[in-house]
Write an enzyme that holds these catalytic residues in place. Structure first.
Site, mmCIF file in Angstrom:
data_model
loop_
_atom_site.group_PDB
_atom_site.id
_atom_site.type_symbol
_atom_site.label_atom_id
_atom_site.label_comp_id
_atom_site.label_asym_id
_atom_site.label_seq_id
_atom_site.Cartn_x
_atom_site.Cartn_y
_atom_site.Cartn_z
ATOM 1 N N LYS A 182 -2.640 -12.360 18.331
ATOM 2 C CA LYS A 182 -1.291 -12.919 18.246
ATOM 3 C C LYS A 182 -0.839 -12.882 16.788
ATOM 4 O O LYS A 182 -1.277 -13.659 15.958
ATOM 5 C CB LYS A 182 -1.220 -14.361 18.754
ATOM 6 C CG LYS A 182 0.246 -14.729 19.017
ATOM 7 C CD LYS A 182 0.560 -16.185 18.955
ATOM 8 C CE LYS A 182 0.773 -16.744 17.603
ATOM 9 N NZ LYS A 182 1.914 -16.189 16.836
ATOM 10 N N SER A 236 -2.271 -22.391 8.332
ATOM 11 C CA SER A 236 -2.211 -23.683 7.652
ATOM 12 C C SER A 236 -3.330 -24.619 8.118
ATOM 13 O O SER A 236 -3.886 -24.451 9.203
ATOM 14 C CB SER A 236 -0.861 -24.335 7.918
ATOM 15 O OG SER A 236 -0.720 -24.556 9.307
ATOM 16 N N GLU A 258 -9.712 -19.893 8.403
ATOM 17 C CA GLU A 258 -9.444 -19.595 7.000
ATOM 18 C C GLU A 258 -8.098 -20.238 6.699
ATOM 19 O O GLU A 258 -7.058 -19.750 7.145
ATOM 20 C CB GLU A 258 -9.449 -18.071 6.783
ATOM 21 C CG GLU A 258 -9.706 -17.705 5.347
ATOM 22 C CD GLU A 258 -8.437 -17.673 4.543
ATOM 23 O OE1 GLU A 258 -8.127 -18.698 3.887
ATOM 24 O OE2 GLU A 258 -7.745 -16.658 4.571
ATOM 25 N N CYS A 292 -3.213 -17.777 0.120
ATOM 26 C CA CYS A 292 -4.048 -18.989 0.266
ATOM 27 C C CYS A 292 -5.005 -19.185 -0.898
ATOM 28 O O CYS A 292 -5.310 -20.307 -1.270
ATOM 29 C CB CYS A 292 -4.794 -18.956 1.592
ATOM 30 S SG CYS A 292 -5.670 -17.414 1.835
ATOM 31 N N LYS A 342 11.280 -25.257 1.195
ATOM 32 C CA LYS A 342 10.076 -26.039 0.925
ATOM 33 C C LYS A 342 9.637 -25.833 -0.535
ATOM 34 O O LYS A 342 9.316 -26.785 -1.246
ATOM 35 C CB LYS A 342 8.973 -25.562 1.893
ATOM 36 C CG LYS A 342 7.748 -26.410 1.933
ATOM 37 C CD LYS A 342 6.832 -25.921 3.064
ATOM 38 C CE LYS A 342 5.391 -26.076 2.673
ATOM 39 N NZ LYS A 342 4.461 -25.358 3.509
ATOM 40 N N GLU A 389 -0.355 -27.558 -1.375
ATOM 41 C CA GLU A 389 -0.177 -26.109 -1.405
ATOM 42 C C GLU A 389 1.320 -25.795 -1.325
ATOM 43 O O GLU A 389 1.984 -26.166 -0.357
ATOM 44 C CB GLU A 389 -0.915 -25.498 -0.213
ATOM 45 C CG GLU A 389 -1.083 -24.018 -0.327
ATOM 46 C CD GLU A 389 -1.920 -23.429 0.811
ATOM 47 O OE1 GLU A 389 -1.852 -23.943 1.933
ATOM 48 O OE2 GLU A 389 -2.620 -22.445 0.556
ATOM 49 N N ILE A 390 1.844 -25.121 -2.339
ATOM 50 C CA ILE A 390 3.290 -24.846 -2.389
ATOM 51 C C ILE A 390 3.625 -23.553 -1.654
ATOM 52 O O ILE A 390 4.634 -23.444 -0.979
ATOM 53 C CB ILE A 390 3.773 -24.779 -3.868
ATOM 54 C CG1 ILE A 390 3.458 -26.113 -4.579
ATOM 55 C CG2 ILE A 390 5.252 -24.438 -3.937
ATOM 56 C CD1 ILE A 390 3.725 -26.108 -6.068
HETATM 57 P P1 ADP Z 1 2.406 -21.268 8.426
HETATM 58 O O1 ADP Z 1 2.680 -22.737 8.303
HETATM 59 O O2 ADP Z 1 1.946 -20.648 7.184
HETATM 60 O O3 ADP Z 1 3.434 -20.507 9.193
HETATM 61 P P2 ADP Z 1 0.776 -21.578 10.725
HETATM 62 O O4 ADP Z 1 -0.587 -22.117 10.638
HETATM 63 O O5 ADP Z 1 1.820 -22.417 11.345
HETATM 64 O O6 ADP Z 1 1.098 -21.159 9.259
HETATM 65 O O7 ADP Z 1 0.816 -20.176 11.458
HETATM 66 C C1 ADP Z 1 -0.227 -19.243 11.421
HETATM 67 C C2 ADP Z 1 -0.359 -18.645 12.795
HETATM 68 O O8 ADP Z 1 -0.683 -19.693 13.702
HETATM 69 C C3 ADP Z 1 0.910 -17.993 13.353
HETATM 70 O O9 ADP Z 1 0.559 -16.857 14.118
HETATM 71 C C4 ADP Z 1 1.481 -19.069 14.242
HETATM 72 O O10 ADP Z 1 2.283 -18.577 15.281
HETATM 73 C C5 ADP Z 1 0.213 -19.694 14.790
HETATM 74 N N1 ADP Z 1 0.382 -21.072 15.261
HETATM 75 C C6 ADP Z 1 1.246 -22.008 14.819
HETATM 76 N N2 ADP Z 1 1.124 -23.152 15.539
HETATM 77 C C7 ADP Z 1 0.156 -22.938 16.452
HETATM 78 C C8 ADP Z 1 -0.436 -23.722 17.490
HETATM 79 N N3 ADP Z 1 -0.062 -24.964 17.731
HETATM 80 N N4 ADP Z 1 -1.405 -23.160 18.232
HETATM 81 C C9 ADP Z 1 -1.833 -21.889 17.991
HETATM 82 N N5 ADP Z 1 -1.300 -21.106 17.050
HETATM 83 C C10 ADP Z 1 -0.328 -21.601 16.283
#
Ligand code: ADP
Length: 489
Positions: A182, A236, A258, A292, A342, A389-390
């Site tokens: 994904k 994140s 990671e 990161c 942000k 983390e900015i």
């Molecule tokens: P950022 O805040 O940097 O966008 P995320 O951690 O939200 O980082 O996103 C990284 C990946 O995780 C993306 O592919 C996003 O679609 C996916 N993602 C975000 N929320 C969820 C969730 N609740 N469950 C599974 N995957 C998620």
């Protein structure tokens, strides 16, 4: 086609070797962050699509399936071929990557070539994942063998869509797993091209599937699907924790996380200041700071502090940010409007909490998500910009005088991804490298390579990518014991 034009060939889901619309027929818009214009619509997976993809990947992993019966060297051969195809299409893939990430074309070309190196590395490792013979007590012949895990749910973020495809798909496929990938909803285009290259290279049906879609729907469905046996996630901390919960909710999955970082880079007075300050600048500004492992906390010894600040400011002022298609630019746009807001909010916080804004701090123009390279001096450990983390082009400079004290300050964070030391004194370098709480410590450099394990400790996650260690993340170790009989029958 001009130097920068590209029309996406693939915008659908890829399941069982077919490009499919989503079950719901829904699509989402893919936006160019540099122009704020729509690039194309992309098929949007929901739980049903994810389930379909996982079922297909599970079937492709069945005992006696073509993929399971294939020699490891043959897997490697397909991966080599895929790497060749990606290399041939590097310019096209890079252009697509530029469109949905806002990165400069030069950065995107480098990402594709870097991914090719990683795919080739894992193609070469496919038939080298051996076990050991074990001198176990008793009359046994005992050995270990590495076996693939099964269906791997691979969830990647938007900051390095091509690079992270290679870091995860490389070892996952080399070990003989099947994958449902994904990509981030913000940057699906390059991952679809990479998938197409694997299909063209002869990967059996159902081994690699892609579900574009949103995190809380498609991502969550993948991370919690009972037939997924391994989740490899980059993103994140907040989402990483959710993934870990989901991965343990129904069936128990092996997980690699990671996550973020707030990496300290420490500069001692005996370092080569000219080189070190350039490295620190390039490191924190690379990809607009959306990295990161960026060195976002620069701890600089009082003796060289003013000079380092001056050099950092002059590097930041000279940095060219703008249109990603312009070869003269070193950075393009940030990924999205929320991300830009942000970053600008963190800059305001930095000012409000008393850091000195040396340069930058503003949005550039009013179209596209561009932010000036920003340098803060006089940053202290309690400030928000030193703690959180900015993920933007913001360099924070802190002062220190004592090595033990700076070590404690560096380690006083939940993060633990990378850390760097700049000094010519190798005793000090080793002492620092061994005592910094980080998954990777660098001396007079940052270094990321296909052969070197990458990953964090503490809140930055666990598990390792790259190198041979990533093969362990995508395989199980089975111990086989055979009774050695003395009977002579
Ligand atoms: P950022 O805040 O940097 O966008 P995320 O951690 O939200 O980082 O996103 C990284 C990946 O995780 C993306 O592919 C996003 O679609 C996916 N993602 C975000 N929320 C969820 C969730 N609740 N469950 C599974 N995957 C998620």
């Amino acid at each position: 086609m001009s130097r920068t034009d590209a029309t996406p060939e693939h915008t659908k889901l890829f399941i069982n070797d077919e490009w499919l619309d989503s079950v719901s027929g829904k699509t989402f818009e893919c936006i160019n962050p540099a122009t704020e214009e729509k690039i194309c619509d992309v098929a949007e997976a929901n739980e049903e699509d994810v389930n379909k993809a996982v079922q297909v990947a599970a079937a492709a992993f069945k005992r006696n399936s073509p993929w399971r019966k294939m020699d490891a060297s043959a897997r490697g051969k397909i991966m080599m071929k895929a790497a060749d195809i990606i290399e041939q299409k590097a310019s096209f893939i890079a252009k697509l990557n530029m469109l949905d990430t806002g990165k400069t074309l030069n950065e995107c070309v480098a990402s594709v070539h870097g991914a090719v190196v990683v795919f080739r590395y894992y193609a070469g490792l496919a038939d080298k994942l051996g076990g050991k013979t074990i001198p176990s007590d008793g009359d046994f012949f005992t050995y270990t063998r590495a076996e693939p895990i099964g269906v791997c749910g691979v969830i990647i973020p938007w900051n390095f869509p091509i690079t992270l495809c290679s870091w995860k798909l490389g070892p996952a496929l080399a070990c003989g797993n099947t994958v449902v990938l994904k990509p981030s909803e913000l940057t699906p285009l390059a991952a679809l091209c990479i998938t197409a290259a694997f299909a063209e290279a002869g990967l059996p049906k159902g081994v690699l599937n892609v579900v574009n879609g949103f995190g809380p729907v498609a991502g969550a469905a993948l991370a919690s699907h009972p037939l997924v046996r391994k989740v490899s996630f980059t993103g994140s901390v907040v989402t990483g924790k959710k993934i870990l919960e989901m991965a343990a909710k129904d069936t128990l999955k092996k997980v690699t996380l990671e996550l973020g970082g707030k990496s300290p880079f420490v500069l001692f007075p005996d370092c080569d200041l000219e080189t070190a300050s350039t490295i620190c600048h390039n490191n924190v500004m690379f990809n607009n700071g959306q990295v990161c492992c960026a060195g976002t906390r620069n701890y600089v010894h009082a003796d060289i502090y003013d000079e380092f600040v001056a050099k950092s400011v002059s590097c930041a002022k000279a940095r060219k940010v703008g249109d990603p298609t312009d070869e003269g630019n070193q950075a393009g746009a940030l990924i999205s409007e929320p991300q830009m807001k942000k970053v600008l909010a963190y800059i305001e916080k930095g000012k409000a909490e008393g850091a000195k804004l040396e340069c930058g701090g503003e949005r550039i123009g009013d179209k596209g998500f561009f932010v000036q390279p920003t340098v803060f001096s006089g940053v202290t450990d309690d400030m928000t910009i030193a703690k959180e983390e900015i993920f933007g082009p913001v360099q924070s400079i802190l002062k220190f005088t004592d090595m033990e004290d700076v070590l404690d300050r560096c380690n006083n964070t939940e993060y633990g991804l990378a850390a760097a030391v700049f000094t010519k004194d190798m005793d000090r370098a080793l002492y620092m490298a061994h005592n910094l709480e980080a998954g990777m410590t660098w001396v007079n450099c940052p270094n990321i390579s296909s052969q070197t394990p990458f990953g964090g400790v503490k809140g930055s996650g666990f598990g390792r990518e790259l190198g041979e260690d990533a093969m362990k993340e995508f395989s199980h170790l089975k111990a086989v014991s055979i009774k050695v009989s003395s009977k002579n029958s």
